[in-house]
Design a protein around this motif. Structure first.
Motif, PDB file in Angstrom:
ATOM      1  N   TRP A 273     -83.352  -1.229 -88.396  1.00  0.00           N
ATOM      2  CA  TRP A 273     -81.927  -0.935 -88.227  1.00  0.00           C
ATOM      3  C   TRP A 273     -81.482  -1.137 -86.782  1.00  0.00           C
ATOM      4  CZ3 TRP A 273     -80.623   3.424 -85.150  1.00  0.00           C
ATOM      5  CH2 TRP A 273     -79.253   3.606 -84.995  1.00  0.00           C
ATOM      6  N   TRP A 274     -82.295  -0.607 -85.805  1.00  0.00           N
ATOM      7  CA  TRP A 274     -81.880  -0.664 -84.402  1.00  0.00           C
ATOM      8  C   TRP A 274     -81.851  -2.092 -83.894  1.00  0.00           C
ATOM      9  CZ3 TRP A 274     -84.639  -1.951 -79.832  1.00  0.00           C
ATOM     10  CH2 TRP A 274     -83.934  -1.674 -78.668  1.00  0.00           C
ATOM     11  N   THR A 275     -82.937  -2.851 -84.197  1.00  0.00           N
ATOM     12  CA  THR A 275     -82.981  -4.222 -83.673  1.00  0.00           C
ATOM     13  C   THR A 275     -81.903  -5.097 -84.305  1.00  0.00           C
ATOM     14  OG1 THR A 275     -84.673  -4.761 -85.325  1.00  0.00           O
ATOM     15  CG2 THR A 275     -85.433  -4.140 -83.124  1.00  0.00           C
ATOM     16  N   MET A 276     -81.633  -4.886 -85.598  1.00  0.00           N
ATOM     17  CA  MET A 276     -80.623  -5.712 -86.256  1.00  0.00           C
ATOM     18  C   MET A 276     -79.209  -5.330 -85.802  1.00  0.00           C
ATOM     19  SD  MET A 276     -80.507  -8.362 -88.077  1.00  0.00           S
ATOM     20  CE  MET A 276     -82.225  -8.359 -88.533  1.00  0.00           C
ATOM     21  N   SER A 277     -79.069  -4.084 -85.374  1.00  0.00           N
ATOM     22  CA  SER A 277     -77.737  -3.675 -84.890  1.00  0.00           C
ATOM     23  C   SER A 277     -77.393  -4.358 -83.574  1.00  0.00           C
ATOM     24  CB  SER A 277     -77.705  -2.157 -84.732  1.00  0.00           C
ATOM     25  OG  SER A 277     -78.601  -1.734 -83.715  1.00  0.00           O
ATOM     26  N   LEU A 278     -78.395  -4.949 -82.904  1.00  0.00           N
ATOM     27  CA  LEU A 278     -78.140  -5.667 -81.661  1.00  0.00           C
ATOM     28  C   LEU A 278     -77.545  -7.053 -81.910  1.00  0.00           C
ATOM     29  CD1 LEU A 278     -81.414  -4.802 -79.697  1.00  0.00           C
ATOM     30  CD2 LEU A 278     -79.186  -3.659 -79.558  1.00  0.00           C
ATOM     31  N   SER A 279     -77.638  -7.521 -83.158  1.00  0.00           N
ATOM     32  CA  SER A 279     -77.106  -8.850 -83.467  1.00  0.00           C
ATOM     33  C   SER A 279     -75.637  -8.729 -83.864  1.00  0.00           C
ATOM     34  CB  SER A 279     -77.922  -9.492 -84.600  1.00  0.00           C
ATOM     35  OG  SER A 279     -77.755  -8.755 -85.786  1.00  0.00           O
ATOM     36  N   GLU A 280     -75.096  -9.797 -84.391  1.00  0.00           N
ATOM     37  CA  GLU A 280     -73.674  -9.852 -84.699  1.00  0.00           C
ATOM     38  C   GLU A 280     -73.345  -9.303 -86.078  1.00  0.00           C
ATOM     39  OE1 GLU A 280     -72.673 -13.899 -84.272  1.00  0.00           O
ATOM     40  OE2 GLU A 280     -72.995 -13.960 -82.103  1.00  0.00           O
ATOM     41  N   VAL A 281     -74.329  -8.745 -86.810  1.00  0.00           N
ATOM     42  CA  VAL A 281     -74.077  -8.264 -88.172  1.00  0.00           C
ATOM     43  C   VAL A 281     -73.318  -6.942 -88.110  1.00  0.00           C
ATOM     44  CG1 VAL A 281     -76.125  -9.385 -89.069  1.00  0.00           C
ATOM     45  CG2 VAL A 281     -76.289  -7.034 -88.277  1.00  0.00           C
ATOM     46  N   ARG A 282     -72.701  -6.591 -89.209  1.00  0.00           N
ATOM     47  CA  ARG A 282     -71.956  -5.348 -89.282  1.00  0.00           C
ATOM     48  C   ARG A 282     -72.918  -4.157 -89.324  1.00  0.00           C
ATOM     49  NH1 ARG A 282     -66.952  -6.660 -93.442  1.00  0.00           N
ATOM     50  NH2 ARG A 282     -66.226  -8.568 -92.366  1.00  0.00           N
ATOM     51  N   PRO A 283     -72.476  -2.988 -88.882  1.00  0.00           N
ATOM     52  CA  PRO A 283     -73.366  -1.805 -88.843  1.00  0.00           C
ATOM     53  C   PRO A 283     -73.980  -1.460 -90.191  1.00  0.00           C
ATOM     54  CG  PRO A 283     -71.377  -1.419 -87.572  1.00  0.00           C
ATOM     55  CD  PRO A 283     -71.148  -2.715 -88.261  1.00  0.00           C
ATOM     56  N   LEU A 284     -73.181  -1.556 -91.252  1.00  0.00           N
ATOM     57  CA  LEU A 284     -73.726  -1.205 -92.571  1.00  0.00           C
ATOM     58  C   LEU A 284     -74.794  -2.222 -93.002  1.00  0.00           C
ATOM     59  CD1 LEU A 284     -73.377   0.971 -94.661  1.00  0.00           C
ATOM     60  CD2 LEU A 284     -71.701  -0.449 -95.833  1.00  0.00           C
ATOM     61  N   THR A 285     -74.637  -3.474 -92.578  1.00  0.00           N
ATOM     62  CA  THR A 285     -75.659  -4.492 -92.866  1.00  0.00           C
ATOM     63  C   THR A 285     -76.947  -4.171 -92.127  1.00  0.00           C
ATOM     64  OG1 THR A 285     -73.955  -6.166 -93.187  1.00  0.00           O
ATOM     65  CG2 THR A 285     -76.187  -6.945 -92.784  1.00  0.00           C
ATOM     66  N   ALA A 286     -76.816  -3.683 -90.849  1.00  0.00           N
ATOM     67  CA  ALA A 286     -78.006  -3.294 -90.093  1.00  0.00           C
ATOM     68  C   ALA A 286     -78.736  -2.148 -90.778  1.00  0.00           C
ATOM     69  CB  ALA A 286     -77.630  -2.918 -88.672  1.00  0.00           C
ATOM     70  N   VAL A 287     -77.943  -1.177 -91.287  1.00  0.00           N
ATOM     71  CA  VAL A 287     -78.562  -0.065 -92.025  1.00  0.00           C
ATOM     72  C   VAL A 287     -79.274  -0.595 -93.274  1.00  0.00           C
ATOM     73  CG1 VAL A 287     -78.109   2.045 -93.325  1.00  0.00           C
ATOM     74  CG2 VAL A 287     -76.924   1.622 -91.158  1.00  0.00           C
ATOM     75  N   GLY A 288     -78.626  -1.506 -93.975  1.00  0.00           N
ATOM     76  CA  GLY A 288     -79.238  -2.095 -95.162  1.00  0.00           C
ATOM     77  C   GLY A 288     -80.525  -2.813 -94.842  1.00  0.00           C
ATOM     78  N   PHE A 289     -80.545  -3.493 -93.661  1.00  0.00           N
ATOM     79  CA  PHE A 289     -81.772  -4.180 -93.280  1.00  0.00           C
ATOM     80  C   PHE A 289     -82.895  -3.175 -93.030  1.00  0.00           C
ATOM     81  CE2 PHE A 289     -84.632  -6.252 -90.245  1.00  0.00           C
ATOM     82  CZ  PHE A 289     -84.948  -7.406 -90.947  1.00  0.00           C
ATOM     83  N   GLY A 290     -82.576  -2.049 -92.357  1.00  0.00           N
ATOM     84  CA  GLY A 290     -83.592  -1.019 -92.124  1.00  0.00           C
ATOM     85  C   GLY A 290     -84.130  -0.449 -93.433  1.00  0.00           C
ATOM     86  N   VAL A 291     -83.223  -0.193 -94.391  1.00  0.00           N
ATOM     87  CA  VAL A 291     -83.661   0.307 -95.702  1.00  0.00           C
ATOM     88  C   VAL A 291     -84.527  -0.739 -96.404  1.00  0.00           C
ATOM     89  CG1 VAL A 291     -82.877   1.023 -97.998  1.00  0.00           C
ATOM     90  CG2 VAL A 291     -81.691   1.847 -95.933  1.00  0.00           C
ATOM     91  N   SER A 292     -84.137  -2.027 -96.258  1.00  0.00           N
ATOM     92  CA  SER A 292     -84.904  -3.111 -96.880  1.00  0.00           C
ATOM     93  C   SER A 292     -86.321  -3.165 -96.317  1.00  0.00           C
ATOM     94  CB  SER A 292     -84.196  -4.439 -96.674  1.00  0.00           C
ATOM     95  OG  SER A 292     -84.970  -5.509 -97.168  1.00  0.00           O
ATOM     96  N   VAL A 293     -86.425  -3.026 -94.985  1.00  0.00           N
ATOM     97  CA  VAL A 293     -87.756  -3.036 -94.352  1.00  0.00           C
ATOM     98  C   VAL A 293     -88.613  -1.882 -94.866  1.00  0.00           C
ATOM     99  CG1 VAL A 293     -88.972  -2.760 -92.158  1.00  0.00           C
ATOM    100  CG2 VAL A 293     -86.979  -4.265 -92.300  1.00  0.00           C
ATOM    101  N   ALA A 294     -88.034  -0.678 -94.915  1.00  0.00           N
ATOM    102  CA  ALA A 294     -88.788   0.490 -95.391  1.00  0.00           C
ATOM    103  C   ALA A 294     -89.194   0.326 -96.852  1.00  0.00           C
ATOM    104  CB  ALA A 294     -87.952   1.752 -95.208  1.00  0.00           C
ATOM    105  N   ALA A 295     -88.286  -0.216 -97.689  1.00  0.00           N
ATOM    106  CA  ALA A 295     -88.593  -0.401 -99.115  1.00  0.00           C
ATOM    107  C   ALA A 295     -89.725  -1.401 -99.310  1.00  0.00           C
ATOM    108  CB  ALA A 295     -87.340  -0.853 -99.858  1.00  0.00           C
TER     109      ALA A 295
END
Length: 690
Positions: free
Chosen positions: A81-103
């Motif tokens: 979530w933290w690293t993806m939030s540094l890119s140009e994606v939306r915050p909710l997308t960054a959260v989704g990426f963190g959940v995806s990694v954990a899953a």
């Protein structure tokens, strides 16, 4: 010192509680660094998504102790979530990426550790299936979770982008976990020059294809080289080659070099990256299963080769056992050393032949007739194995022409479908045993004939004795009758010398008549025709009657004879005359074998269920080694022979037969120079068995 398990993790409650977390922590730091690099320095969100090391989070979970497994999952999700939030994606997308990694880490670790302890293995087809499921199911579920968050953020990811994320995360999951799985130490079966040649070919082809060529088709020239390595090298080598090729391809692509270079333009970045990861996933899915299956095949082939060598050594060492294999038509396919030694044929000349080469035609006909089939070996074998696997004796011909007898066992060989593909024949040379059996059988037959001749002679003897006894009885009775009349003076007075001579004639005639009576009884005993009367009688009366017979002899002897009969009746059931003969025989023997001055005791006693007659003396006795022959016909002790005591050796055998037919027992104890005791035990009349 802390105690550790086979996985290198601390046992609960012992040592440092953080033991085993160093490697997971290090991996998470690497994930943090690589994820930060991919998202912060990446020139597009495509690069960030495709280069983010999601597979290392799964690795951190499977190398961590089980009780700490949730920690890397949560931390990995937070790092994503933290690293993806540094890119140009939306915050909710960054959260989704963190959940995806954990899953993905959760699903991958659960599948890889399914029903296992410690770090997962990759050494069987089951392990391969778990690795494939973990590398595909996790990314699919992760993408579904990410798609949900992206849709919630108001963005439509589209099928092409979803496919890219699935391929990128699948590649990461499949490749990055490989070095951390436990592998069997397979033996390399290629030479070093071939190994290095394959490595150099892969490196040169990778450099040439991904730097000099821009056509995607040229990339597939690398596939035959990887297949060559998968077929010949170990799984460790091929995992290393996958890493080298993947790093090279990703590096060249990120630099915009080669057929899979990722364009910086948003419109073509997704397509280029998708094709790139499709190639990488295909390479991994080609190399790993192919290498593992080839490695398993080599191991099983080596094991089968060792088993064949072991079986060969066993068969060659069985020099006393012939082992012959045939196909279903009876052609020989195996002829071991034992068969060569026992039959004299060379294995090379026997291959392709049939057992008819050393089994005579007459033997084939005999064996075929026994099982009801044609006289061909494979038909006989088929019929025998349908019935049982018991060994049968076969006559076989050695190369020299000598006939030998073998104990042969035939068993079927089946293929995987259960169909008969041949027969295995094991045999031992039992010629010596058969010869011994034949000799023994001949000896038994000879002995049987001898026994039959003896029995016939015995029957003739019994018939002769019976005939002679009957023929002697009538004239002997007349002789004794007239002699008694002369002795009684019925024909006038006799001179003293004539009277004395006549008394001797009468005494010897009585002895002869007693012998004739004994012979007649003996003949009936041997013929099983000793018919006894059955009536109640008092055993005391029998003793009194027998005593009255021998009483005249006591007038000329200095013996102390004591008779004790008791007050109560000793009732038994039997033949009074035959029982009197027994008592008379025992009394007569006691008187004969007891010198003057000795003592003879006769008594009748009552037990709970038996009447016991005891006759004891203080006479010459019987040697211990001769006592087991006392009741044998015509037996006379050595003392009787030495002392020249008259007798025929028939009395005790007759007494034994009479007592046995009365349901009783007769026995004796004796010591030389001390005396003898004879016991007769008869069942009492009217007393039931307890």
């Amino acid at each position: 010192m802390s105690s550790t398990s086979e996985t290198g993790t601390a046992r609960p409650g012992t040592g440092d509680p953080f033991t085993g977390l160093r490697l997971p922590a290090s991996l998470l730091l690497v994930v943090l660094g690589l994820g930060f690099t991919a998202t912060y320095w990446g020139e597009s969100w495509v690069v960030a998504f495709t280069q983010w090391p999601v597979g290392l989070v799964t690795v951190a979970v499977i190398v961590a102790p089980r009780r700490w497994a949730p920690v890397p999952i949560v931390l990995g999700g937070l790092v994503g979530w933290w690293t993806m939030s540094l890119s140009e994606v939306r915050p909710l997308t960054a959260v989704g990426f963190g959940v995806s990694v954990a899953a993905q880490a959760l699903v991958g670790s659960v599948v890889l550790r399914w029903r296992g302890r410690g770090r997962p293995w990759l050494r069987s087809q089951g392990d391969l299936a778990r690795w494939l499921v973990a590398g595909t199911l996790g990314p699919l579920l992760g993408v579904l979770a990410l798609a949900g968050f992206v849709a919630a953020a108001g963005v439509q990811p589209g099928p092409s982008r979803s496919m890219l994320v699935v391929l990128a995360t699948a590649f990461s999951q499949l490749l990055l976990v490989l070095p951390f799985l436990r592998l069997d130490r397979a033996t390399l079966r290629v030479t070093d020059p071939e190994r290095w040649a394959q490595w150099i070919a892969v490196l040169l082809a990778t450099s040439a294809v991904f730097t000099l060529q821009d056509e995607v088709a040229w990339a597939f020239t690398l596939v035959p080289l990887l297949a060559w390595g998968a077929l010949r090298l170990t799984l460790t080598d091929m995992i290393a080659q996958l890493f080298v090729v993947s790093v090279a391809v990703l590096t060249f692509a990120s630099l915009g070099v080669g057929p899979y270079s990722v364009s910086l333009r948003e419109g073509t970045a997704v397509h280029d990256s998708t094709v790139l990861h499709l190639f990488l996933v295909s390479a991994v899915l080609l190399v790993v299963p192919y290498t593992l299956v080839a490695q398993l095949f080599r191991e099983r082939s080596a094991e089968a080769h060792r088993e064949r060598e072991l079986v060969g050594r066993i068969m060659d060492s069985a020099t006393r056992t012939a082992i012959i294999g045939t196909d279903r038509d009876g052609r020989i396919t195996l002829f071991n050393v034992g068969a060569e030694l026992l039959l004299g044929y060379d294995a090379r000349e026997m291959l392709g032949q049939t057992p008819a080469s050393f089994v005579p035609r007459s033997e084939l006909h005999a064996q075929a007739e026994a099982v009801g089939t044609a006289p061909e070996f494979h038909r006989i074998a088929r019929a025998l194995t349908k019935r049982s696997s018991e060994p049968r004796d076969w006559r076989m011909r050695r190369r020299s022409g000598e006939m030998r007898t073998h104990s042969l066992t035939i068993t079927r060989m089946h293929d995987q479908r259960g169909e008969v593909v041949g027969y295995v024949c094991t045999s031992e040379d039992v010629t010596a045993r058969v010869q011994r059996q034949d000799a023994l059988l001949a000896a038994l037959l000879s002995e049987r004939e001898a026994v039959e001749r003896l029995e016939q002679a015995d029957r003739m003897k019994d018939a002769l004795v019976s005939t002679v006894s009957h023929e002697l009885r009538t004239p002997l009775t007349s002789v004794l009758g007239y002699a008694t009349m002369l002795a009684d003076g019925d024909l006038g007075d006799l001179p003293p010398l004539v009277a004395q001579t006549l008394d001797r004639i009468i005494n010897n005639g009585e002895r002869l008549r007693s012998l004739v009576e004994d012979l007649l009884v003996l003949s009936r005993v041997n013929a099983g025709q000793l018919d006894l009367a059955s009536e109640p009688l008092d055993l005391r009366d029998v003793v009194r009657s027998a005593y009255d017979v021998v009483a005249p002899q006591l007038e000329t002897r200095a013996l102390d004879v004591r008779v004790t009969l008791g007050e109560s009746k000793a009732l038994v059931e039997g033949d009074a005359g035959m029982l009197e003969r027994v008592v008379l025989n025992l009394l007569t023997n006691a008187l004969k074998f007891t010198p003057d001055g000795g003592q003879v005791d006769v008594s009748v006693k009552l037990e709970a269920e038996e009447a016991v007659l005891e006759v004891s003396d203080t006479g010459l006795g019987i040697p211990l080694e001769e006592q087991d022959q006392l009741f044998t016909q015509f037996f006379r002790s050595s003392i009787a022979k030495r002392e020249a005591i008259q007798g025929t050796g028939l009395g005790l055998s007759i007494a034994h037969a009479i007592i046995e037919q009365h349901g009783g027992v007769i026995g004796a104890t004796s010591e030389p120079s001390i005396g003898s005791t004879f016991l007769v035990v008869l069942p009492r009349l009217g007393v039931g068995a307890r």
